[in-house]
Design a protein around this motif. Sequence first.
Motif, PDB file in Angstrom:
ATOM      1  N   THR A 110     -19.220 -53.822 -75.752  1.00  0.00           N
ATOM      2  CA  THR A 110     -20.330 -53.813 -74.943  1.00  0.00           C
ATOM      3  C   THR A 110     -20.259 -54.852 -74.109  1.00  0.00           C
ATOM      4  N   ARG A 149     -21.869 -46.472 -72.911  1.00  0.00           N
ATOM      5  CA  ARG A 149     -23.282 -46.017 -72.627  1.00  0.00           C
ATOM      6  C   ARG A 149     -24.250 -45.333 -73.929  1.00  0.00           C
ATOM      7  N   GLY A 197     -25.014 -52.849 -63.190  1.00  0.00           N
ATOM      8  CA  GLY A 197     -25.591 -53.837 -62.604  1.00  0.00           C
ATOM      9  C   GLY A 197     -25.370 -54.806 -62.520  1.00  0.00           C
ATOM     10  N   PRO A 198     -26.091 -55.291 -62.331  1.00  0.00           N
ATOM     11  CA  PRO A 198     -27.752 -55.163 -62.413  1.00  0.00           C
ATOM     12  C   PRO A 198     -28.613 -54.358 -62.043  1.00  0.00           C
ATOM     13  N   PRO A 240     -20.771 -53.510 -65.697  1.00  0.00           N
ATOM     14  CA  PRO A 240     -21.687 -54.030 -66.645  1.00  0.00           C
ATOM     15  C   PRO A 240     -22.361 -52.642 -66.126  1.00  0.00           C
ATOM     16  N   THR A 266     -22.584 -55.484 -70.814  1.00  0.00           N
ATOM     17  CA  THR A 266     -24.239 -55.239 -69.977  1.00  0.00           C
ATOM     18  C   THR A 266     -24.441 -56.094 -70.726  1.00  0.00           C
ATOM     19  N   ALA A 326     -20.408 -60.167 -73.726  1.00  0.00           N
ATOM     20  CA  ALA A 326     -21.442 -59.767 -72.813  1.00  0.00           C
ATOM     21  C   ALA A 326     -22.691 -60.750 -73.334  1.00  0.00           C
TER      22      ALA A 326
END
Length: 371
Positions: A130, A148, A227-228, A176, A132, A94
């Motif tokens: 991860t 999350r 996301g984003p 993401p 994101t 990420a």
Amino acid sequence: MGEGGLRTAAVVLALALAGCAAEKPKPTPLVPLTAKIAGRQIWSARVDGIRMPLNLPVRDGAVTVAGADGTVMALDLQTGREQWRGQAGARLSAGVGTDGRWAAVVTVGSELVVLERGVRKWSARLDSSTITAPLVAGERVFVMGVDRIVHAFDAVDGRRLWSYSRTGEALTLAQPGVLVAYKDTLVVGQGASLVGIDPTKGSVRWETAITSPRGTNEVERLNDLIGPALRLGDLVCARAFQTAVGCVAANNATLKWSRLVGGLQALGGDADLLFGADASDRITAWRTPSGETAWTNETLLYRGLSGPAVAGRTVIFGDAEGQVHFLDRQTGEALLRQTTDGSAVIAPPVVVGTTVLVATRNGGIFAFRPE
């Protein structure tokens, strides 16, 4: 297996099931296009092939980028000239978040690494993988894992300040999620809900759902926010995986509107129009205040479109062949097409003033200027 292991397995299951979908039809062939507006590439740069979702944050006239090999660097927005370069020390899962001083990335070994102008300052072990990009704001680094769960760290010394988790999500999406600042509130995606969190304490201030779960089993009910997210003044707009798009007024935690529509990629837009492509790459424009459909476009079906961005009179999508499509924002008509390096555009383009930034799977960073 403990609770963390069960949640990780659930995330992997969600990703595996997504990969088992029926084979898509062939991409719609591109027809010759006579450019209706001027535009040109103004610079390009390269990092190691980008294998992770990548934000392209711009601060103080520089865009910070990262390659899968752990390289992190800042490039001058106008010229592409390298301002600094650093190394996370491992391959990345990420990246990248920055406030202009600190830049944060996460390695495939679940290590959060923070650099200051290329110098590695500290790292911290995370509890889950991860994908994101971290958010750096208010001298804090916020990280959300694929489970999350949200963590906050002191940007100066790496102290873990708090963690937030919400129970009840049997499956989460290996894509993401939403992690964005709204004034003095941290807004995160939890399932199909936007949750406002006190960034100093980790306590919940409000929660608003964009849509409700549908289906007869946990796989069908999977509707994580993708996301984003798009921040438009007091509005935060996002897509719920394959179920809906909608906007929440963060100032009073109310749902402004929601529309049932499938799709896998993030939204783009401004105060007038919101744009997104569904799972077949049918593009829709919604009126931002109401959610009313303004137009649809089916000329780029199955081309693997990225999330969009808005620049002047255009809305911009990248595709899986590295093409960058500039469409008329009012009608969807094709105005301009630019090429990159032939590999997929892997994130929504980023627009800063008159410059459009695009990142590709092969590690190309391209800056365009439509006119």
